[in-house]
Design a protein around this motif. Structure first.
Motif, mmCIF file in Angstrom:
data_model
loop_
_atom_site.group_PDB
_atom_site.id
_atom_site.type_symbol
_atom_site.label_atom_id
_atom_site.label_comp_id
_atom_site.label_asym_id
_atom_site.label_seq_id
_atom_site.Cartn_x
_atom_site.Cartn_y
_atom_site.Cartn_z
ATOM 1 N N LEU A 76 1.189 -3.713 -2.160
ATOM 2 C CA LEU A 76 1.218 -3.085 -0.831
ATOM 3 C C LEU A 76 -0.140 -2.505 -0.471
ATOM 4 O O LEU A 76 -0.526 -2.496 0.703
ATOM 5 N N GLY A 77 -0.887 -2.054 -1.475
ATOM 6 C CA GLY A 77 -2.247 -1.586 -1.223
ATOM 7 C C GLY A 77 -3.144 -2.714 -0.762
ATOM 8 O O GLY A 77 -4.013 -2.531 0.104
ATOM 9 N N PHE A 78 -2.918 -3.913 -1.296
ATOM 10 C CA PHE A 78 -3.736 -5.060 -0.896
ATOM 11 C C PHE A 78 -3.462 -5.442 0.553
ATOM 12 O O PHE A 78 -4.403 -5.680 1.324
ATOM 13 N N ARG A 90 20.786 5.553 0.917
ATOM 14 C CA ARG A 90 20.870 6.863 1.539
ATOM 15 C C ARG A 90 19.577 7.659 1.375
ATOM 16 O O ARG A 90 19.150 8.363 2.293
ATOM 17 N N GLU A 91 18.932 7.540 0.230
ATOM 18 C CA GLU A 91 17.717 8.322 -0.016
ATOM 19 C C GLU A 91 16.490 7.735 0.675
ATOM 20 O O GLU A 91 15.421 8.358 0.681
ATOM 21 N N TYR A 92 16.648 6.534 1.242
ATOM 22 C CA TYR A 92 15.523 5.898 1.944
ATOM 23 C C TYR A 92 15.994 5.438 3.322
ATOM 24 O O TYR A 92 16.108 4.237 3.596
ATOM 25 N N PRO A 93 16.304 6.378 4.203
ATOM 26 C CA PRO A 93 16.887 6.028 5.512
ATOM 27 C C PRO A 93 15.952 5.218 6.410
ATOM 28 O O PRO A 93 16.428 4.542 7.332
ATOM 29 N N ASP A 94 14.648 5.282 6.143
ATOM 30 C CA ASP A 94 13.703 4.564 7.001
ATOM 31 C C ASP A 94 13.398 3.152 6.499
ATOM 32 O O ASP A 94 12.569 2.448 7.089
ATOM 33 N N VAL A 95 14.045 2.759 5.407
ATOM 34 C CA VAL A 95 13.828 1.425 4.852
ATOM 35 C C VAL A 95 15.009 0.520 5.210
ATOM 36 O O VAL A 95 16.159 0.867 4.952
ATOM 37 N N VAL A 117 17.151 -13.098 -3.172
ATOM 38 C CA VAL A 117 16.037 -12.316 -2.651
ATOM 39 C C VAL A 117 16.545 -11.080 -1.916
ATOM 40 O O VAL A 117 17.387 -11.179 -1.015
ATOM 41 N N ILE A 118 16.018 -9.927 -2.305
ATOM 42 C CA ILE A 118 16.253 -8.674 -1.587
ATOM 43 C C ILE A 118 14.994 -8.364 -0.789
ATOM 44 O O ILE A 118 13.891 -8.323 -1.348
ATOM 45 N N ARG A 119 15.140 -8.135 0.520
ATOM 46 C CA ARG A 119 13.990 -7.815 1.364
ATOM 47 C C ARG A 119 14.042 -6.354 1.797
ATOM 48 O O ARG A 119 15.055 -5.877 2.295
ATOM 49 N N LEU A 120 12.926 -5.658 1.564
ATOM 50 C CA LEU A 120 12.763 -4.269 1.994
ATOM 51 C C LEU A 120 11.677 -4.223 3.058
ATOM 52 O O LEU A 120 10.644 -4.876 2.917
ATOM 53 N N SER A 121 11.888 -3.439 4.110
ATOM 54 C CA SER A 121 10.855 -3.300 5.129
ATOM 55 C C SER A 121 10.857 -1.892 5.697
ATOM 56 O O SER A 121 11.904 -1.244 5.796
ATOM 57 N N GLY A 122 9.651 -1.424 6.050
ATOM 58 C CA GLY A 122 9.501 -0.083 6.611
ATOM 59 C C GLY A 122 8.045 0.217 6.878
ATOM 60 O O GLY A 122 7.147 -0.503 6.420
ATOM 61 N N ASN A 123 7.802 1.277 7.595
ATOM 62 C CA ASN A 123 6.423 1.635 7.963
ATOM 63 C C ASN A 123 5.697 2.433 6.890
ATOM 64 O O ASN A 123 4.473 2.568 6.937
ATOM 65 N N ASN A 124 6.449 2.970 5.937
ATOM 66 C CA ASN A 124 5.840 3.781 4.880
ATOM 67 C C ASN A 124 5.815 2.979 3.572
ATOM 68 O O ASN A 124 6.858 2.790 2.941
ATOM 69 N N PRO A 125 4.631 2.501 3.150
ATOM 70 C CA PRO A 125 4.586 1.682 1.928
ATOM 71 C C PRO A 125 5.042 2.441 0.691
ATOM 72 O O PRO A 125 5.565 1.832 -0.248
ATOM 73 N N ARG A 171 3.917 -8.407 2.371
ATOM 74 C CA ARG A 171 3.252 -8.879 3.587
ATOM 75 C C ARG A 171 3.361 -7.792 4.655
ATOM 76 O O ARG A 171 4.067 -6.792 4.483
ATOM 77 N N ARG A 172 2.651 -7.994 5.757
ATOM 78 C CA ARG A 172 2.724 -7.081 6.896
ATOM 79 C C ARG A 172 3.427 -7.762 8.061
ATOM 80 O O ARG A 172 3.310 -8.967 8.270
ATOM 81 N N ARG A 173 4.130 -6.966 8.843
ATOM 82 C CA ARG A 173 4.707 -7.392 10.111
ATOM 83 C C ARG A 173 4.277 -6.369 11.153
ATOM 84 O O ARG A 173 4.964 -5.385 11.410
ATOM 85 N N GLY A 174 3.092 -6.561 11.701
ATOM 86 C CA GLY A 174 2.551 -5.550 12.608
ATOM 87 C C GLY A 174 2.252 -4.279 11.840
ATOM 88 O O GLY A 174 1.519 -4.293 10.843
ATOM 89 N N THR A 175 2.867 -3.177 12.248
ATOM 90 C CA THR A 175 2.660 -1.900 11.535
ATOM 91 C C THR A 175 3.615 -1.745 10.361
ATOM 92 O O THR A 175 3.483 -0.811 9.571
ATOM 93 N N SER A 176 4.573 -2.649 10.243
ATOM 94 C CA SER A 176 5.578 -2.552 9.188
ATOM 95 C C SER A 176 5.124 -3.294 7.929
ATOM 96 O O SER A 176 4.412 -4.292 7.992
ATOM 97 N N PHE A 177 5.556 -2.781 6.775
ATOM 98 C CA PHE A 177 5.327 -3.436 5.486
ATOM 99 C C PHE A 177 6.625 -4.109 5.048
ATOM 100 O O PHE A 177 7.717 -3.611 5.310
ATOM 101 N N GLU A 178 6.487 -5.229 4.354
ATOM 102 C CA GLU A 178 7.651 -5.972 3.889
ATOM 103 C C GLU A 178 7.463 -6.316 2.422
ATOM 104 O O GLU A 178 6.387 -6.759 2.010
ATOM 105 N N LEU A 179 8.515 -6.111 1.641
ATOM 106 C CA LEU A 179 8.474 -6.405 0.211
ATOM 107 C C LEU A 179 9.700 -7.227 -0.147
ATOM 108 O O LEU A 179 10.834 -6.759 -0.011
ATOM 109 N N ASP A 180 9.466 -8.462 -0.584
ATOM 110 C CA ASP A 180 10.558 -9.313 -1.055
ATOM 111 C C ASP A 180 10.638 -9.222 -2.568
ATOM 112 O O ASP A 180 9.622 -9.372 -3.268
ATOM 113 N N LEU A 181 11.840 -9.001 -3.076
ATOM 114 C CA LEU A 181 12.074 -8.914 -4.518
ATOM 115 C C LEU A 181 12.983 -10.069 -4.907
ATOM 116 O O LEU A 181 14.169 -10.098 -4.559
ATOM 117 N N VAL A 182 12.429 -11.048 -5.612
ATOM 118 C CA VAL A 182 13.190 -12.228 -6.026
ATOM 119 C C VAL A 182 13.680 -11.993 -7.446
ATOM 120 O O VAL A 182 12.883 -11.837 -8.376
#
Length: 508
Positions: free
Chosen positions: A248-250, A299-304, A315-323, A364-375
């Motif tokens: 996500l830093g990259f 519940r602990e990550y309501p913005d994701v 594949v589990i996909r996580l997305s949100g504005n806070n990396p 990857r990025r989607r505009g201002t959002s970050f996306e993390l796929d976990l396979v």
């Protein structure tokens, strides 16, 4: 009249000027360096006309032909030709500090896309990325129920020639420097018969998660701007919370690139498990286009936002504005998965203390959002599937038998070069009056017999004009099956229910 070696050298110098690898003030220095490599001690002044400028490949090939005729090659084979042409190109390549400075200046003044564009073009201009060979690869799209899969038959990476194999076998001392093909010590390395020359190789330092990593391009790019990011240290692959921080830093530094990691276990991992590294680039893979088909939340990550991706693998996909949220949640899911078992679908996290569960992550990025796929991956074997329960099964080995690494996971099949000729022969056989008899005359395509007869039956319209297109489409379907085999939760009722059970076990 045969052109002299001095004409070819002069053309190479002109090429260096045009590509801004050298300036006019470097001409004498660079010329003398090339002459030294070629064992020449004089120079003929060459008056160059206005004729069409030859390609770099043509220039180097002419120099190599001259070197072979003069007995300056140990053998006229691809390995020894590569060793020499890389040494020649090394005379034109700026020092590492200059390349790094140019990259950083481009990044600061014009942004990350300008920086990577400079470095990608540079890597091609200095012949580190051998575009002449990459152009030989075959590419097409294979429509499937999961979208269009990308298929490539790899014809760019040369196999070792017999002369080099014999020379390697007879080497008295086998060097362990550099430790592997990814180590930073490869920069400028002269190479040997069992290790490619790298005088034209440069790398860019990148700080990720407070650690020094390096950025380079793959010499055999499989997609646009195919890059490799590797650890400063020669240390084994390890998927951890730190991995997610780095990925996500990259993409925070290079938002136009995706980046991902091979898994860290044999069978489901990449080809180089001994050196921690990632692969990325400026390319949208089929998996990135696949939609989320079932959403869930933590519940602990309501913005994701979280969900299961409609894909042949699990594949589990996580997305949100806070990396940072994605890092923490990704680490939690990884910890849960590495200890999870469900014998009803053949998933065991450990056997005799040996771990089997791990993850192939992609950011990857989607505009201002970050996306993390976990396979989700599992590398267990059994008697029925000795190469891996979640590995391409025997029925598809005629097309793909190798491990399913990061690139394949995302929907790009890298298939062996043998398939080019095999598909050509198979096409001719299928449109004959007796396909079985024809196929049986070619031992190299006998492994395709059952598959080919199925194609013949389902496509009665086969003819010389469409047979290769249909074969390519069917290869795409086989690759879709390959990915289904590698999926830990199958795309059937039992598999879907098992996937939901796992999610219910981890949702907080």
């Amino acid at each position: 009249m045969t052109e002299s070696i001095y004409t070819h050298v002069q053309r190479l110098l002109q090429y260096g000027i045009k590509k801004k690898l050298i300036t006019e003030w470097d001409l004498d220095l660079t010329r003398n360096a090339i002459l030294d490599v070629l064992g020449l001690r004089d120079w003929d002044v060459i008056e160059m006309g206005e004729e069409e400028e030859p390609s770099l490949f043509s220039i180097l090939n002419s120099i190599l032909d001259w070197a072979e005729a003069q007995g300056k090659l140990e053998a006229d084979s691809i390995t020894y030709r590569d060793l020499l042409d890389t040494k020649i190109m090394g005379c034109l390549v700026p020092r590492a500090s200059e390349v790094i400075r140019t990259f950083n200046d481009a990044y600061e003044q014009r942004g990350p896309e300008a920086a990577t564009q400079y470095f990608y073009e540079f890597s091609q201009d200095v012949h580190y990325i051998r575009t002449d060979r990459i152009a030989k690869n075959q590419h097409w799209l294979g429509p499937t129920e999961y979208g269009d899969m990308e298929i490539t038959i790899n014809l760019s990476k040369p196999e070792k020639d017999p002369i080099a194999i014999a020379a390697e076998r007879n080497m008295i001392q086998r060097s362990t420097y550099p430790e592997c093909l990814l180590c930073k010590e490869n920069v400028g390395y002269a190479g040997r018969v069992n290790h490619p020359a790298r005088q034209n190789h440069r790398i860019i330092p990148v700080e990720l998660a407070d650690e020094l990593w390096y950025f380079q391009y793959s010499p055999y790019v499989y997609y646009n701007e195919h890059c490799i990011v590797f650890s400063e240290e020669h240390k084994p692959m390890k998927i951890s919370k730190k991995t997610f921080e780095r990925l996500l830093g990259f993409v925070e530094k290079f938002p136009h690139y995706f980046i991902g990691s091979n898994a860290d276990l044999p069978i489901v991992g990449g080809s180089i498990l001994s050196h921690d590294h990632f692969q990325g680039g400026n390319h949208e893979f089929p998996m990135a286009k696949a939609p989320v088909e079932k959403e869930f939340s933590f519940r602990e990550y309501p913005d994701v936002k979280a969900g299961i991706v409609r894909w042949p693998m699990s594949v589990i996909r996580l997305s949100g504005n806070n990396p940072n949220d994605l890092v923490e949640l990704g680490a939690y899911i990884l910890a849960c998965w590495t200890t999870y078992s469900d014998e009803s679908v053949d998933i065991l996290s450990h056997t005799e203390g040996i771990p089997h569960n791990t993850i192939t992550p992609i950011a990857r990025r989607r505009g201002t959002s970050f996306e993390l796929d976990l396979v989700l991956r599992n590398n267990r074997t059994n008697d029925e599937h000795p190469l891996g329960i979640f590995h391409p099964h025997q029925e598809v080995h005629h097309i793909k038998k190798e491990n399913i690494g990061l690139i394949e996971v995302m929907g790009l099949a890298v298939l062996p070069g043998r398939l080019k000729e095999e598909l050509r022969i198979l096409g001719e056989c299928l449109i004959s009056d007796d396909p079985v008899q024809e196929i049986e005359t070619y031992p190299e395509v006998m492994k395709h017999l059952h598959w080919a007869l199925g194609i013949k039956q389902s496509h009665p319209q086969l003819n010389p004009a469409n047979v290769q297109q249909i074969l390519q489409q069917e290869v795409g379907n086989i690759f879709s099956k390959v990915l289904e085999h590698a999926g830990v939760f199958k795309r059937d009722l039992a598999g879907n229910q098992a996937f939901v059970r796992f999610l219910h076990s981890i949702v907080q």
